[in-house]
Design an enzyme around this catalytic site. Structure first.
Site, mmCIF file in Angstrom:
data_model
loop_
_atom_site.group_PDB
_atom_site.id
_atom_site.type_symbol
_atom_site.label_atom_id
_atom_site.label_comp_id
_atom_site.label_asym_id
_atom_site.label_seq_id
_atom_site.Cartn_x
_atom_site.Cartn_y
_atom_site.Cartn_z
ATOM 1 N N HIS A 13 83.576 6.618 18.295
ATOM 2 C CA HIS A 13 84.940 6.106 18.460
ATOM 3 C C HIS A 13 85.528 5.674 17.113
ATOM 4 O O HIS A 13 86.681 5.920 16.802
ATOM 5 C CB HIS A 13 84.924 4.931 19.442
ATOM 6 C CG HIS A 13 83.855 3.907 19.169
ATOM 7 N ND1 HIS A 13 82.542 4.241 18.925
ATOM 8 C CD2 HIS A 13 83.902 2.555 19.067
ATOM 9 C CE1 HIS A 13 81.833 3.152 18.710
ATOM 10 N NE2 HIS A 13 82.635 2.115 18.789
ATOM 11 N N LYS A 36 75.454 9.660 15.190
ATOM 12 C CA LYS A 36 76.415 8.728 15.810
ATOM 13 C C LYS A 36 77.741 8.795 15.068
ATOM 14 O O LYS A 36 78.799 8.905 15.690
ATOM 15 C CB LYS A 36 75.877 7.290 15.815
ATOM 16 C CG LYS A 36 76.904 6.303 16.391
ATOM 17 C CD LYS A 36 76.513 4.851 16.343
ATOM 18 C CE LYS A 36 77.731 3.994 16.687
ATOM 19 N NZ LYS A 36 77.513 2.556 16.517
ATOM 20 N N HIS A 51 83.537 -9.510 9.888
ATOM 21 C CA HIS A 51 82.364 -10.316 9.549
ATOM 22 C C HIS A 51 81.133 -9.707 10.229
ATOM 23 O O HIS A 51 80.090 -10.331 10.289
ATOM 24 C CB HIS A 51 82.574 -11.777 9.988
ATOM 25 C CG HIS A 51 83.664 -12.465 9.212
ATOM 26 N ND1 HIS A 51 83.419 -13.239 8.103
ATOM 27 C CD2 HIS A 51 84.996 -12.456 9.373
ATOM 28 C CE1 HIS A 51 84.565 -13.696 7.617
ATOM 29 N NE2 HIS A 51 85.540 -13.233 8.380
ATOM 30 N N ASN A 52 81.308 -8.489 10.762
ATOM 31 C CA ASN A 52 80.232 -7.809 11.482
ATOM 32 C C ASN A 52 79.554 -6.816 10.527
ATOM 33 O O ASN A 52 80.166 -5.842 10.090
ATOM 34 C CB ASN A 52 80.874 -7.099 12.690
ATOM 35 C CG ASN A 52 79.884 -6.271 13.489
ATOM 36 O OD1 ASN A 52 78.987 -5.653 12.946
ATOM 37 N ND2 ASN A 52 80.095 -6.258 14.796
ATOM 38 N N ALA A 53 78.280 -7.084 10.196
ATOM 39 C CA ALA A 53 77.582 -6.264 9.198
ATOM 40 C C ALA A 53 77.447 -4.814 9.649
ATOM 41 O O ALA A 53 77.530 -3.885 8.836
ATOM 42 C CB ALA A 53 76.205 -6.853 8.917
ATOM 43 N N GLY A 54 77.255 -4.598 10.953
ATOM 44 C CA GLY A 54 77.107 -3.227 11.465
ATOM 45 C C GLY A 54 78.381 -2.424 11.293
ATOM 46 O O GLY A 54 78.368 -1.262 10.858
ATOM 47 N N GLY A 63 75.034 -3.710 18.406
ATOM 48 C CA GLY A 63 75.752 -4.016 19.642
ATOM 49 C C GLY A 63 75.163 -3.306 20.854
ATOM 50 O O GLY A 63 73.953 -3.379 21.111
ATOM 51 N N ASP A 84 89.007 -3.478 15.881
ATOM 52 C CA ASP A 84 88.667 -4.206 17.099
ATOM 53 C C ASP A 84 88.139 -3.163 18.056
ATOM 54 O O ASP A 84 88.777 -2.137 18.294
ATOM 55 C CB ASP A 84 89.844 -4.964 17.692
ATOM 56 C CG ASP A 84 89.343 -6.047 18.631
ATOM 57 O OD1 ASP A 84 88.679 -6.983 18.161
ATOM 58 O OD2 ASP A 84 89.570 -5.946 19.859
HETATM 59 P P1 IMP Z 1 84.944 -7.205 17.866
HETATM 60 O O1 IMP Z 1 85.732 -5.937 17.714
HETATM 61 O O2 IMP Z 1 84.519 -7.769 16.555
HETATM 62 O O3 IMP Z 1 85.653 -8.174 18.752
HETATM 63 O O4 IMP Z 1 83.569 -6.855 18.572
HETATM 64 C C1 IMP Z 1 83.375 -5.667 19.225
HETATM 65 C C2 IMP Z 1 82.005 -5.639 19.872
HETATM 66 O O5 IMP Z 1 81.952 -4.387 20.592
HETATM 67 C C3 IMP Z 1 80.868 -5.577 18.888
HETATM 68 O O6 IMP Z 1 80.350 -6.839 18.590
HETATM 69 C C4 IMP Z 1 79.852 -4.743 19.662
HETATM 70 O O7 IMP Z 1 79.185 -5.510 20.556
HETATM 71 C C5 IMP Z 1 80.701 -3.801 20.474
HETATM 72 N N1 IMP Z 1 80.805 -2.532 19.747
HETATM 73 C C6 IMP Z 1 81.863 -2.050 19.049
HETATM 74 N N2 IMP Z 1 81.568 -0.883 18.465
HETATM 75 C C7 IMP Z 1 80.283 -0.625 18.777
HETATM 76 C C8 IMP Z 1 79.400 0.429 18.439
HETATM 77 O O8 IMP Z 1 79.702 1.374 17.696
HETATM 78 N N3 IMP Z 1 78.173 0.335 18.972
HETATM 79 C C9 IMP Z 1 77.777 -0.679 19.759
HETATM 80 N N4 IMP Z 1 78.546 -1.697 20.088
HETATM 81 C C10 IMP Z 1 79.804 -1.678 19.601
#
Ligand code: IMP
Length: 199
Positions: A185, A180, A14-17, A158, A74
């Protein structure tokens, strides 16, 4: 390039980025991508203590609800002088509503309070692919770097504005998105996923 083993893949985020980056990474592989958001799927609780455990929760929930092969990511930032925090709780650190400015300031504040000269960190991405029959595969990538002394740049999402990959002088918030993607990762985990799944 080998053909996709399935025509449609659900991206369980649900994360647009993240969705934007995953779509860009999958674009060359001829798979139709649908997102958990566009299907209105609920957000499952991430109750595990590891990236892999939480990735599997998200992909299993999405595959069960949609009947589609589902891919989740994740991921998070680990700062070594903070014992690996924010770690698997990276998203929670930003609170509700999500405020990554506050979360980044908290990383910078805790690092200063720790008195440690070690600013080393890594981003980790763990991808889980779960097929409708329940079979699962997990792939993990990382990029190592250091925490900048202040937030710099507005690109990415993030924690990008405080992370400088090894060999770079600018943060992920300052460099071009393509730069990037070339080293992130998530890209590294994707390379493993693509090799295993697309051949
Ligand atoms: P989740 O995997 O949805 O629990 O959230 C992982 C969190 O890690 C994200 O909301 C970001 O805050 C951070 N994160 C993961 N990958 C990146 C990235 O490529 N850049 C910046 N923050 C990241």
């Amino acid at each position: 390039m080998a053909t996709a083993p399935f025509p449609k893949l659900l991206i369980a985020t649900h994360n647009a980025g993240k969705l934007r980056e995953i779509q860009a990474l999958l674009a060359p592989h001829g798979v139709e991508v649908v997102s958990a958001d566009s299907l209105g799927l609920p957000v499952p609780d991430e109750t595990e203590a590891t990236f892999a455990g939480n990735a599997l929760i998200k992909a299993r929930a999405a595959a069960a609800a949609s009947g589609l092969p589902s891919l989740s990511d994740d991921s998070g930032l680990e700062v070594f002088a903070l014992g690996g925090d924010p770690g698997v709780r990276s998203a929670d650190w930003a609170g509700e509503p999500r405020d990554f400015g506050r979360a980044m300031d908290e990383v910078l504040r805790r690092l200063a309070a720790s008195g440690s000269a070690d600013r080393s960190a890594r981003f980790v991405s763990t991808l889980a692919l779960v097929r409708p029959d329940g079979s699962a595969q997990v792939f993990e990538g990382e990029v190592r770097g250091t925490i900048a002394d202040a937030r710099r740049g507005t690109r990415g999402f993030g924690y990008d504005p405080i992370f400088i990959a090894d060999g770079d002088s600018q943060t992920f918030g300052e460099i071009e998105p393509a730069e990037k993607y070339a080293k992130s990762h998530r890209t590294r985990a994707f390379e493993l996923f693509v090799t295993a799944v697309f051949g």
